[in-house]
Design an enzyme around this catalytic site. Structure first.
Site, PDB file in Angstrom:
ATOM      1  N   SER A 217     118.254   1.700 -37.792  1.00 28.30           N
ATOM      2  CA  SER A 217     119.066   0.614 -38.332  1.00 28.30           C
ATOM      3  C   SER A 217     119.560  -0.243 -37.174  1.00 28.30           C
ATOM      4  O   SER A 217     120.069   0.271 -36.176  1.00 28.30           O
ATOM      5  CB  SER A 217     120.221   1.191 -39.151  1.00 28.30           C
ATOM      6  OG  SER A 217     121.431   1.015 -38.479  1.00 28.30           O
ATOM      7  N   GLY A 219     121.825  -2.616 -37.560  1.00 27.93           N
ATOM      8  CA  GLY A 219     123.050  -3.249 -38.066  1.00 27.93           C
ATOM      9  C   GLY A 219     122.713  -4.467 -38.895  1.00 27.93           C
ATOM     10  O   GLY A 219     121.801  -4.415 -39.723  1.00 27.93           O
ATOM     11  N   GLY A 222     119.048  -5.675 -39.677  1.00 27.99           N
ATOM     12  CA  GLY A 222     118.158  -4.977 -40.587  1.00 27.99           C
ATOM     13  C   GLY A 222     117.610  -3.677 -40.040  1.00 27.99           C
ATOM     14  O   GLY A 222     118.347  -2.914 -39.402  1.00 27.99           O
ATOM     15  N   GLY A 248     124.415   3.112 -44.330  1.00 32.09           N
ATOM     16  CA  GLY A 248     123.364   3.977 -43.796  1.00 32.09           C
ATOM     17  C   GLY A 248     122.876   4.976 -44.837  1.00 32.09           C
ATOM     18  O   GLY A 248     121.685   5.275 -44.920  1.00 32.09           O
ATOM     19  N   ASP A 249     123.795   5.481 -45.669  1.00 32.57           N
ATOM     20  CA  ASP A 249     123.409   6.419 -46.725  1.00 32.57           C
ATOM     21  C   ASP A 249     122.534   5.718 -47.765  1.00 32.57           C
ATOM     22  O   ASP A 249     121.604   6.316 -48.316  1.00 32.57           O
ATOM     23  CB  ASP A 249     124.661   7.012 -47.380  1.00 32.57           C
ATOM     24  CG  ASP A 249     125.558   7.746 -46.378  1.00 32.57           C
ATOM     25  OD1 ASP A 249     125.014   8.304 -45.398  1.00 32.57           O
ATOM     26  OD2 ASP A 249     126.780   7.727 -46.553  1.00 32.57           O
TER      27      ASP A 249
END
Lengths: 307, 307
Positions: A217, A219, A222, A248-249
């Protein structure tokens, strides 16, 4: 069904206060409780997306009972958690209404005995054959050996079930060596693992260490995916402002859904970026805004890059 | 026995963190739980001093069960709490190890039903005849009428049991009108009640409103007592530095002990100042340092003043 493993579950408590002023007293104006721990959050998103999901890991004490009570009414989500003698930890998030910002306090995890670990291994072995994919999420509680994720990855591979690993530090390093199908570090975790701050180079390094695919990731920029089929970057159409808790999940949930549907990598990444942005857009931490999700999905830009 | 009433009990939780930084995440390095609420704290101090004590008020839910579990092993303390459907609230104190300072979060109290209030009134009526003194302590939970303390004071006076009131705001105003034997406001609470910032004038005003005796805490300057027998000020020999949490509850405990022993006012005040200072000196909030207590007791200066 999709199986998520959360060894270090938590009862997530949220306090709302007018304004957080250190070293003073505060009247809590609103209090909320949510079942927590990365894998539990991933499962809640998957169930909301319409996927049959099973949650396993550890739970104990009155906080554990409360966590299960909160999971029970969720459709498409099955509780296969294993009991521990020690009580499930709490996390506390204090929302400063004036600043619109949050301050977090994480209790230490409940210790797991060797007998409880053995009971969990048996439960995990029973559940694997019915799973289309399995996710191993979050930190390890005290009492669980640092190679635990590597052990669970080998068991999943032996059962022919695709396995995703979402953790950090030494458990990530050891886990990658056990050749998981997919790891989802953020840029910091990847740098910690490989020593490189260049996500492309670091992803290739992580693949050499054993991960078949690495989705990093970036942030607001993307996701970057280094896979056996190629290298892709997926970027949201616009920067979405809001609460990043749970973003993130949601990426993990979308990647598991894509794995289960045997979707192409570009399709999986577009879904992951859209769902993650929809989670940031939702006022409630860990929930996603379905309208934002639907609106963004066709607009995510996925470009293939040369490694 | 000495009876203490805590209508708004709490499970007091303490988190220790290396340093409190708003809008960041913190790992809780130490977590502790204590039975809480003013009257519960007063009873713990009285029991530690060697007095048979009975605790009543409300308790409910898993937090209430935990509170009772923590009270059970205490010698000389009897649990006569009345169950509520709603769960007992928590208070959280975050100790900033670096700054040595604390930040507090108080949850709203558990609502009390009219049936539960009736059950409490019956329990209180059963307990009064066996009490040498009764203390009514702290705030009122939702569902309990603002005149509740006045009602309990009238019942105590009808039973011939000396009654001490330690609360603030409208419950204090209404309570004083019911003629309690003793009220223990701090300077701010007294000013809020009477509109006067002069403790002498404000104490006399509070007595005219119905309180037989008024003991006002002057912080580090000690205590001022306006009584039917005269006006006294008690001053600690030296300013004691430490954690003031629970100092006011120790004053109440010492005044109740003095009442039970039919001690003279100067003696009661000396004990209250010494015990309060010994509580500030103790590293653990709400506990008192027995050595400091013994050392200070003979050194407290009590002077009679002209009203």
């Amino acid at each position: 069904m999709i199986l998520t493993v959360t060894l270090n579950t938590a009862l997530d408590v949220t306090y709302r206060v007018p304004a957080l002023v250190p070293h003073t007293s505060h009247r809590v104006t609103d209090r909320a409780e949510r079942p927590g721990g990365k894998g539990v959050n991933v499962a809640r998103v998957l169930a909301a997306l319409g996927y049959e999901t099973v949650v396993t890991g550890f739970v104990g004490g009155p906080t554990g009972d409360r966590l299960r009570e909160l999971l029970a009414p969720l459709p498409r989500l099955t509780d296969a958690l294993v009991r521990t003698e020690a009580a499930t930890r709490r996390t506390l998030t204090v929302v400063d209404t004036a600043a619109g910002d949050t301050t977090r306090f994480d209790e230490a995890g409940a210790a797991v005995t060797s007998g409880e670990w053995t009971a969990f291994r048996a439960r995990y072995a029973e559940l694997l054959p019915g799973a289309t994919a399995v996710a191993l999420c979050g930190s390890l509680p005290p009492g669980v050996h640092v190679g635990a994720y590597a052990e669970l990855i080998r068991a999943a591979r032996a059962a022919g079930v695709p396995v995703l690993l979402d953790t950090s530090g030494e458990p990530l390093r050891r886990g990658i060596a056990a050749r998981p199908d997919l790891v989802k570090p953020n840029a910091d975790e990847l740098a910690g693992l490989t020593g490189s701050r260049d996500p492309r180079r670091a992803s290739q390094d992580a693949r050499r260490r054993g991960a078949h695919a690495v989705v990093t990731s970036l942030g607001p920029d993307g996701l970057l995916a280094a896979t056996p089929d190629g290298l892709w970057q997926a970027t949201p159409p616009t920067a979405v402002r809001g609460n990043p808790t749970g973003a993130g999940d949601s990426v993990v949930a979308a990647l598991l859904a894509g794995l289960t549907d045997a979707a192409s990598w570009p399709d999986r990444l577009a879904r992951a970026v859209a769902l993650s942005a929809a989670t940031v857009a939702s006022p409630v931490a860990g929930e996603y805004d379905a309208a934002v999700h639907a609106a963004l999905l066709p607009k995510v830009r996925v470009t293939e890059e040369t490694p």
